[in-house]
Design a protein around this motif. Structure first.
Motif, PDB file in Angstrom:
ATOM      1  N   MET A  28     -59.862  34.670 -18.964  1.00 36.81           N
ATOM      2  CA  MET A  28     -58.496  34.170 -18.785  1.00 36.81           C
ATOM      3  C   MET A  28     -58.491  32.709 -18.356  1.00 36.81           C
ATOM      4  N   MET A  29     -59.392  32.344 -17.450  1.00 31.25           N
ATOM      5  CA  MET A  29     -59.454  30.949 -17.005  1.00 31.25           C
ATOM      6  C   MET A  29     -59.849  30.038 -18.169  1.00 31.25           C
ATOM      7  N   GLN A  30     -60.674  30.537 -19.057  1.00 31.12           N
ATOM      8  CA  GLN A  30     -61.027  29.753 -20.242  1.00 31.12           C
ATOM      9  C   GLN A  30     -59.776  29.472 -21.072  1.00 31.12           C
ATOM     10  N   ARG A  31     -58.933  30.465 -21.233  1.00 29.30           N
ATOM     11  CA  ARG A  31     -57.691  30.285 -21.991  1.00 29.30           C
ATOM     12  C   ARG A  31     -56.735  29.349 -21.257  1.00 29.30           C
ATOM     13  N   TRP A  32     -56.568  29.569 -19.937  1.00 31.58           N
ATOM     14  CA  TRP A  32     -55.673  28.709 -19.162  1.00 31.58           C
ATOM     15  C   TRP A  32     -56.120  27.252 -19.215  1.00 31.58           C
ATOM     16  N   SER A  33     -57.429  27.014 -19.217  1.00 24.96           N
ATOM     17  CA  SER A  33     -57.947  25.634 -19.197  1.00 24.96           C
ATOM     18  C   SER A  33     -58.176  25.067 -20.597  1.00 24.96           C
ATOM     19  N   ASN A  34     -57.749  25.792 -21.636  1.00 25.85           N
ATOM     20  CA  ASN A  34     -57.893  25.316 -23.021  1.00 25.85           C
ATOM     21  C   ASN A  34     -59.358  25.006 -23.346  1.00 25.85           C
ATOM     22  N   LYS A  67     -48.952  41.987 -14.557  1.00 26.23           N
ATOM     23  CA  LYS A  67     -48.922  42.348 -15.978  1.00 26.23           C
ATOM     24  C   LYS A  67     -48.020  41.454 -16.826  1.00 26.23           C
ATOM     25  N   ASP A  68     -46.980  40.858 -16.244  1.00 22.61           N
ATOM     26  CA  ASP A  68     -46.052  40.038 -17.027  1.00 22.61           C
ATOM     27  C   ASP A  68     -46.368  38.541 -16.983  1.00 22.61           C
ATOM     28  N   VAL A  69     -47.434  38.159 -16.313  1.00 24.10           N
ATOM     29  CA  VAL A  69     -47.823  36.742 -16.267  1.00 24.10           C
ATOM     30  C   VAL A  69     -48.290  36.309 -17.660  1.00 24.10           C
ATOM     31  N   MET A  70     -47.820  35.147 -18.086  1.00 29.30           N
ATOM     32  CA  MET A  70     -48.235  34.628 -19.387  1.00 29.30           C
ATOM     33  C   MET A  70     -49.569  33.893 -19.245  1.00 29.30           C
ATOM     34  N   ILE A  71     -50.503  34.248 -20.108  1.00 30.58           N
ATOM     35  CA  ILE A  71     -51.790  33.566 -20.168  1.00 30.58           C
ATOM     36  C   ILE A  71     -51.641  32.531 -21.276  1.00 30.58           C
ATOM     37  N   GLU A  72     -51.479  31.283 -20.857  1.00 25.39           N
ATOM     38  CA  GLU A  72     -51.276  30.194 -21.812  1.00 25.39           C
ATOM     39  C   GLU A  72     -51.834  28.916 -21.210  1.00 25.39           C
ATOM     40  N   CYS A  73     -52.066  27.945 -22.053  1.00 21.87           N
ATOM     41  CA  CYS A  73     -52.672  26.684 -21.618  1.00 21.87           C
ATOM     42  C   CYS A  73     -51.856  26.033 -20.505  1.00 21.87           C
ATOM     43  N   GLN A  78     -54.107  20.124 -21.416  1.00 22.78           N
ATOM     44  CA  GLN A  78     -53.779  19.862 -22.811  1.00 22.78           C
ATOM     45  C   GLN A  78     -53.574  18.366 -22.997  1.00 22.78           C
ATOM     46  N   ALA A  79     -54.448  17.751 -23.767  1.00 25.61           N
ATOM     47  CA  ALA A  79     -54.353  16.317 -24.020  1.00 25.61           C
ATOM     48  C   ALA A  79     -53.094  16.014 -24.843  1.00 25.61           C
ATOM     49  N   THR A  80     -52.590  14.819 -24.699  1.00 21.35           N
ATOM     50  CA  THR A  80     -51.416  14.394 -25.453  1.00 21.35           C
ATOM     51  C   THR A  80     -51.670  14.564 -26.945  1.00 21.35           C
ATOM     52  N   GLY A  81     -50.760  15.243 -27.617  1.00 20.14           N
ATOM     53  CA  GLY A  81     -50.879  15.465 -29.054  1.00 20.14           C
ATOM     54  C   GLY A  81     -51.797  16.619 -29.432  1.00 20.14           C
ATOM     55  N   GLU A  82     -52.441  17.223 -28.453  1.00 20.83           N
ATOM     56  CA  GLU A  82     -53.352  18.333 -28.727  1.00 20.83           C
ATOM     57  C   GLU A  82     -52.604  19.661 -28.659  1.00 20.83           C
ATOM     58  N   GLU A  83     -52.928  20.551 -29.562  1.00 21.52           N
ATOM     59  CA  GLU A  83     -52.345  21.888 -29.559  1.00 21.52           C
ATOM     60  C   GLU A  83     -53.197  22.806 -28.684  1.00 21.52           C
ATOM     61  N   PRO A  84     -52.580  23.778 -28.023  1.00 23.06           N
ATOM     62  CA  PRO A  84     -53.372  24.771 -27.291  1.00 23.06           C
ATOM     63  C   PRO A  84     -54.289  25.530 -28.256  1.00 23.06           C
ATOM     64  N   LYS A  85     -55.473  25.882 -27.791  1.00 21.79           N
ATOM     65  CA  LYS A  85     -56.437  26.599 -28.639  1.00 21.79           C
ATOM     66  C   LYS A  85     -56.104  28.087 -28.761  1.00 21.79           C
ATOM     67  N   TYR A  86     -55.276  28.597 -27.858  1.00 25.82           N
ATOM     68  CA  TYR A  86     -54.947  30.022 -27.840  1.00 25.82           C
ATOM     69  C   TYR A  86     -53.434  30.202 -27.773  1.00 25.82           C
ATOM     70  N   SER A  87     -52.948  31.225 -28.449  1.00 28.08           N
ATOM     71  CA  SER A  87     -51.525  31.561 -28.383  1.00 28.08           C
ATOM     72  C   SER A  87     -51.228  32.211 -27.038  1.00 28.08           C
ATOM     73  N   ILE A  89     -50.077  34.881 -24.345  1.00 33.60           N
ATOM     74  CA  ILE A  89     -50.131  36.337 -24.367  1.00 33.60           C
ATOM     75  C   ILE A  89     -49.875  36.841 -22.945  1.00 33.60           C
ATOM     76  N   ARG A  90     -49.151  37.943 -22.822  1.00 32.53           N
ATOM     77  CA  ARG A  90     -48.926  38.545 -21.507  1.00 32.53           C
ATOM     78  C   ARG A  90     -50.243  39.098 -20.970  1.00 32.53           C
ATOM     79  N   ALA A  91     -50.438  39.005 -19.673  1.00 28.25           N
ATOM     80  CA  ALA A  91     -51.692  39.444 -19.046  1.00 28.25           C
ATOM     81  C   ALA A  91     -52.006  40.904 -19.360  1.00 28.25           C
ATOM     82  N   GLU A  92     -51.006  41.772 -19.279  1.00 32.81           N
ATOM     83  CA  GLU A  92     -51.248  43.195 -19.563  1.00 32.81           C
ATOM     84  C   GLU A  92     -51.783  43.396 -20.974  1.00 32.81           C
ATOM     85  N   GLU A  93     -51.162  42.754 -21.949  1.00 35.17           N
ATOM     86  CA  GLU A  93     -51.599  42.896 -23.339  1.00 35.17           C
ATOM     87  C   GLU A  93     -53.016  42.358 -23.516  1.00 35.17           C
TER      88      GLU A  93
END
Length: 111
Positions: A28-34, A67-73, A78-87, A89-93
């Protein structure tokens, strides 16, 4: 002892300097930190042939968000102009997908 396997490499022993604490941050930390902070595949192997010499101390402690926390960058990763590497997703899912991916009967049923 503890071993890690980096992408495209073989298993490597991990040595921890005296007085240091080794922490695996998890996926999860990998996803949060892009991918700025990377989770590593790891394992523990017994190096001694005699049980009397086989002393190892490990403490597994897992902490997960609600369970409802969003796991997102996190925006700071996230650098300017850079897209997150992961979509997002809710923590539970996310946790359920990780667990189910380890159970062959569930994986084959979804294929």
């Amino acid at each position: 002892g503890l071993q890690v396997r980096l992408p495209g490499k073989e298993w490597e022993d991990v040595s921890t300097p005296p007085g240091c604490l080794l922490v695996n941050i998890g996926d999860m930390m990998q996803r949060w930190s892009n991918d700025s902070w990377r989770s590593t595949l790891h394992r523990v192997v017994s190096k001694q042939s005699s049980l009397a010499d086989n002393r190892r101390q490990a403490m597994a402690f897992f902490i997960n968000p609600g369970k409802d926390v969003m796991i997102e960058c996190i925006p700071d990763y996230q650098a300017t102009g850079e897209e997150p590497k992961y979509s997002p997703i809710r923590a539970e899912e996310y946790i359920l997908k990780k667990h189910y991916s380890t159970i062959p009967s569930i994986v084959s049923a979804k294929a």
